[in-house]
Scaffold this motif. Structure first.
Motif, PDB file in Angstrom:
ATOM      1  N   GLY A  96     -15.216  98.284  53.931  1.00 18.79           N
ATOM      2  CA  GLY A  96     -15.835  99.132  52.897  1.00 18.79           C
ATOM      3  C   GLY A  96     -16.975  98.344  52.278  1.00 18.79           C
ATOM      4  N   PRO A 165     -27.100 101.438  42.392  1.00 18.49           N
ATOM      5  CA  PRO A 165     -26.904 102.389  43.489  1.00 18.49           C
ATOM      6  C   PRO A 165     -28.083 103.359  43.528  1.00 18.49           C
ATOM      7  CG  PRO A 165     -25.080 102.486  41.897  1.00 18.49           C
ATOM      8  CD  PRO A 165     -26.210 101.739  41.256  1.00 18.49           C
ATOM      9  N   ASP A 193     -27.469  99.809  46.378  1.00 18.19           N
ATOM     10  CA  ASP A 193     -26.280 100.356  47.025  1.00 18.19           C
ATOM     11  C   ASP A 193     -26.596 101.778  47.501  1.00 18.19           C
ATOM     12  OD1 ASP A 193     -23.804 101.416  47.613  1.00 18.19           O
ATOM     13  OD2 ASP A 193     -22.796 100.489  45.908  1.00 18.19           O
ATOM     14  N   ALA A 195     -24.927 104.004  49.231  1.00 13.94           N
ATOM     15  CA  ALA A 195     -23.740 104.708  49.733  1.00 13.94           C
ATOM     16  C   ALA A 195     -24.033 106.180  50.054  1.00 13.94           C
ATOM     17  CB  ALA A 195     -22.599 104.607  48.718  1.00 13.94           C
TER      18      ALA A 195
END
Ligand SMILES: Cc1ncc(COP(=O)(O)O)c(C=O)c1O
Length: 364
Positions: A96, A165, A193, A195
């Motif tokens: 992860g 993020p 980040d 994601a």
């Protein structure tokens, strides 16, 4: 001596982390059938993994599960490198992307160091900061969740690592390349980040990261790839930094089921891209529908979720009301989000059901 007294000083007050509530346990508590829950609390991929990933796990693991995987992650780094057009030397895979955030702390953040965030944001950076005895410097996002560039740049000169993020969780907005470049010039390590980048029209910074010392971009298979439960993410960074990370990580940090599923997902990236495109369409459709309800105000989002400001009901009240209908959403305990709820975008059918229930609640 008590076990508490033997803890390292930085561990004496262990930090809380607001993890997702387990869907089975919560459904049971509410007297609901777990299989009927519309789960839009964790920004997981409602379409699930690629079919290739499923068959790779079931077919190719039978003869290999008793062996350790490749500590050098050769095949996966190669395949990710080809997918995002960077050298495999610039890629490090993790259990992860959470593991890679922890690795950045282990390598670069000493007790007493400052790390910089802009809240409200993903909770893992502060959680890890507490575990590592670091101080969190917060330059909150502005009224429209805009970055306060001026203050960020001042604080970045004194911080070891900046964690942003992009798109941000939970607000859904992205950072500009200009601000990233300025943050780098301020001298700290900058972790972007990504994601949720596959749901955004913003350009990924992976190629820049592969050539820029101190810039680290994190990506994950949890959202786009639908592999959240297998735990597989990766970081893209300058090869010199990647080499340090490869030396410091746990040797067999990637389970082989996660590895084969990630490899198969990359081979099936077109179908995952198609699913991501449906999620983006659904996000924009839902945002319009919510707006027309009048009491749910979604913020513009580049990600696979919508953060909504509510009129006439608190975030916790609506979360609990939706729970009784079998819809699990995410309330984020933050002083600026008491009248907010975050909803992950699900399949069109599930989204229609969410809309139907919200309309019903609105008319009560
Ligand atoms: C911004 C952000 N980064 C990282 C993660 C965790 O990703 P992973 O499942 O790869 O650990 C999440 C999960 O919600 C997230 O929102």
């Amino acid at each position: 001596m008590e076990i508490q007294d033997l803890l390292k000083p930085s561990m004496r007050t262990l930090p809380p982390y607001a993890a997702l509530e387990d869907v089975n346990a919560l459904a049971r508590e509410l007297g609901l059938d777990p299989d009927t829950i519309i789960k839009i609390d964790g920004n997981e991929n409602a379409f699930g993994p690629s079919e290739h990933a499923i068959s790779a796990i079931t077919n190719s693991l039978l003869n290999t599960v008793h062996r350790y995987g490749d500590a050098e992650q050769r095949a996966l780094r190669e395949s990710i490198g080809a997918h995002i057009n960077v050298s495999p030397d610039a890629v490090v895979c993790g259990n992860g992307s959470d593991e890679l955030i922890d690795l950045v702390f282990r390598l670069f953040v000493a007790p007493g160091d400052d790390i910089l965030i802009s809240s409200p944001t993903f909770g893992m950076y502060s959680f890890d900061a507490s575990l590592h005895g670091a101080q969190v410097v917060d330059v909150p996002l502005g009224p429209q969740w805009n970055f306060d560039s001026e203050r960020l740049l001042i604080e970045a000169t004194r911080s070891k690592v900046v964690f942003i993020p992009s798109p941000n969780n939970p607000t859904g907005n992205s950072i500009s390349l200009k601000l990233v470049t300025e943050l780098l010039a301020a001298g700290s390590i900058v972790v972007i980040d990504e994601a949720y980048i596959e749901f955004s029209t913003h350009e990924s910074l992976v190629q820049l990261a592969s050539a820029t010392p101190r810039l680290i971009v994190l990506r994950t298979f949890s959202k786009w790839g639908g592999l959240a439960g297998l735990r597989i993410g990766y970081g893209v960074m300058h090869p010199e930094t990647a080499q340090i990370c490869m030396q410091a990580k746990q040797p067999y940090n990637i389970g082989i089921a996660a590895e084969v599923a990630a490899l198969a997902s990359l081979e099936d990236s077109d179908s995952l891209d198609e699913k991501a495109a449906i999620i983006v369409n659904e996000r924009d459709r839902l945002a319009e529908e919510f707006q027309s309800l009048g009491w749910i105000n979604p913020w513009q989002s580049d990600a696979s979720f919508l953060l909504c400001r509510l009129d006439g009901i608190s975030g916790l009240e609506l979360r609990d009301r939706l729970r009784t209908e079998g819809i699990f959403t995410r309330y984020i305990a933050h002083p600026r989000l008491e009248d907010h709820l975050r909803l992950s975008i699900a399949t069109p059918e599930e989204n229609n059901e969410v809309l139907r229930v919200l309309k019903e609640i609105g008319s009560e």
